[in-house]
Write a protein that holds these residues in place. Structure first.
Motif, short mmCIF file in Angstrom:
data_model
loop_
_atom_site.label_atom_id
_atom_site.label_comp_id
_atom_site.label_asym_id
_atom_site.label_seq_id
_atom_site.Cartn_x
_atom_site.Cartn_y
_atom_site.Cartn_z
N ASN A 53 -16.24 0.13 7.57
CA ASN A 53 -15.91 -0.30 8.85
C ASN A 53 -14.46 -0.25 8.78
N TYR A 54 -13.78 -1.12 8.14
CA TYR A 54 -12.40 -1.59 8.13
C TYR A 54 -11.67 -0.55 7.04
N PHE A 55 -12.20 0.04 5.98
CA PHE A 55 -11.44 0.81 5.06
C PHE A 55 -12.42 2.19 4.85
N PRO A 56 -12.20 3.35 5.58
CA PRO A 56 -12.89 4.45 5.52
C PRO A 56 -12.99 5.07 4.11
N ALA A 57 -11.94 4.81 3.32
CA ALA A 57 -11.80 5.49 2.07
C ALA A 57 -11.46 4.39 1.28
N SER A 114 -9.23 -6.86 1.86
CA SER A 114 -8.19 -6.31 1.17
C SER A 114 -7.80 -7.00 0.11
N ASP A 115 -7.48 -8.52 0.10
CA ASP A 115 -7.04 -8.96 -0.87
C ASP A 115 -7.99 -9.25 -2.18
N GLU A 162 -9.16 4.48 -1.31
CA GLU A 162 -7.82 4.20 -1.31
C GLU A 162 -7.20 3.46 -0.38
N ASP A 163 -7.87 3.51 0.86
CA ASP A 163 -7.28 2.71 1.96
C ASP A 163 -7.43 1.11 1.75
N LEU A 164 -8.19 0.69 0.73
CA LEU A 164 -8.27 -0.60 0.30
C LEU A 164 -7.05 -1.15 -0.41
N PHE A 165 -6.53 -0.13 -1.29
CA PHE A 165 -5.41 -0.02 -2.16
C PHE A 165 -3.97 -0.10 -1.41
N PHE A 166 -3.96 0.74 -0.55
CA PHE A 166 -2.52 0.98 0.25
C PHE A 166 -3.03 0.46 1.39
N ASP A 167 -3.40 -0.80 1.72
CA ASP A 167 -3.67 -1.24 3.02
C ASP A 167 -2.41 -1.44 3.92
N ARG A 168 -1.57 -1.69 3.13
CA ARG A 168 -0.22 -1.84 4.09
C ARG A 168 0.60 -0.69 4.06
N SER A 169 0.11 0.51 4.00
CA SER A 169 0.96 1.75 4.12
C SER A 169 1.38 2.21 5.44
N ALA A 170 0.98 1.52 6.63
CA ALA A 170 1.37 1.89 7.89
C ALA A 170 3.01 1.63 7.89
N THR A 194 -12.56 1.98 -12.03
CA THR A 194 -13.78 1.20 -12.42
C THR A 194 -14.59 0.49 -11.49
N VAL A 195 -13.72 -0.32 -10.25
CA VAL A 195 -14.30 -1.07 -9.44
C VAL A 195 -14.84 -0.32 -8.43
N THR A 196 -16.10 -0.57 -7.96
CA THR A 196 -16.74 0.13 -6.94
C THR A 196 -16.67 -0.62 -5.51
N ILE A 197 -16.97 0.06 -4.44
CA ILE A 197 -17.05 -0.55 -3.22
C ILE A 197 -18.19 -1.57 -3.07
N ALA A 198 -19.31 -1.27 -3.72
CA ALA A 198 -20.40 -2.30 -3.73
C ALA A 198 -19.86 -3.88 -4.46
#
Length: 213
Positions: free
Chosen positions: A51-55, A18-19, A57-65, A32-36
């Motif tokens: 496995n950790y981030f299904p989408a 995430s960081d 957008e989840d990488l960007f909003f990883d603290r949304s919970a 611009t940035v890809t998952i790869a």
């Protein structure tokens, strides 16, 4: 229970991915940035990232919970004799007065807001998060007041309280995006909170007061 070694390693891996992803998004843009590229920079496989981030957008909003539960959590923890909206106003004032990064009052927050502004997918996810905040707040109000299923008042009160929260966050985001000093924005938002409280009706201000005994 104490965190096991396996759980700790998974948590650390998730946080590292995430960081690294956040750094890439802020530097090069979310679109611009890809998952790869994230996987390569984090030295893991693409499948591991998913496995950790299904989408993405989840990488960007990883603290949304923590965000989606914020208002509901504040309401449930309100003091005796304190109403739901009073608790939220108190907590918001505390965060703003402390110039807290939890409400975006920090150097570099403009880059975060710029990334959202430039990516429709992130704006859509942000709207979804805001809806979750209100839905969770409504659920908390219904539970705290024992409102029946057909009672519309918790829905209406949740909308009023969420309006305060969203307005504060939107103003902070806008001002930080404009390059303003966090301390100056903090002072202005404290005045804004006073103005918004003055616009709330007595019915809203006195809703869901926690009994003194």
């Amino acid at each position: 229970m104490a965190e096991g070694l396996r759980e700790r390693k998974k948590r650390e891996t998730r946080q590292r991915i995430s960081d690294i992803a956040t750094g890439l998004f802020l530097e090069h843009g979310f679109v611009t940035v890809t998952i790869a590229e994230v996987a390569d920079a984090a030295d893991v496989s693409v499948n591991t990232v998913y496995n950790y981030f299904p989408a993405k957008e989840d990488l960007f909003f990883d603290r949304s919970a923590g965000i989606v539960e914020r208002l509901a959590r504040w309401v449930r923890a309100r003091d005796r004799g304190e109403s739901a909206v009073a608790a939220v106003l108190r907590e918001l004032r505390s965060e703003v007065e402390a110039v807290s990064p939890h409400v975006g009052l920090m150097e570099g927050y403009d880059r975060f807001m710029k990334a959202i502004h430039e990516a429709p997918a992130l704006r859509s996810r942000l709207w979804s998060i805001q809806q979750e905040v209100q839905d969770n707040l409504e659920t908390a109000l219904r539970e705290e007041t024992g409102a029946v299923a057909g009672d519309s008042l918790p829905t209406l009160i949740a909308g009023q309280i969420n309006w305060v929260h969203q307005t504060v966050m939107a103003v902070i985001g806008r001002e930080m995006l404009a390059g303003r000093d966090p301390d100056e924005v903090s002072r202005e938002v404290l005045l804004l909170l006073d103005d918004m409280e003055g616009l709330l009706s007595e019915k809203v201000l006195n809703y869901a007061v926690r009994p003194s005994e």
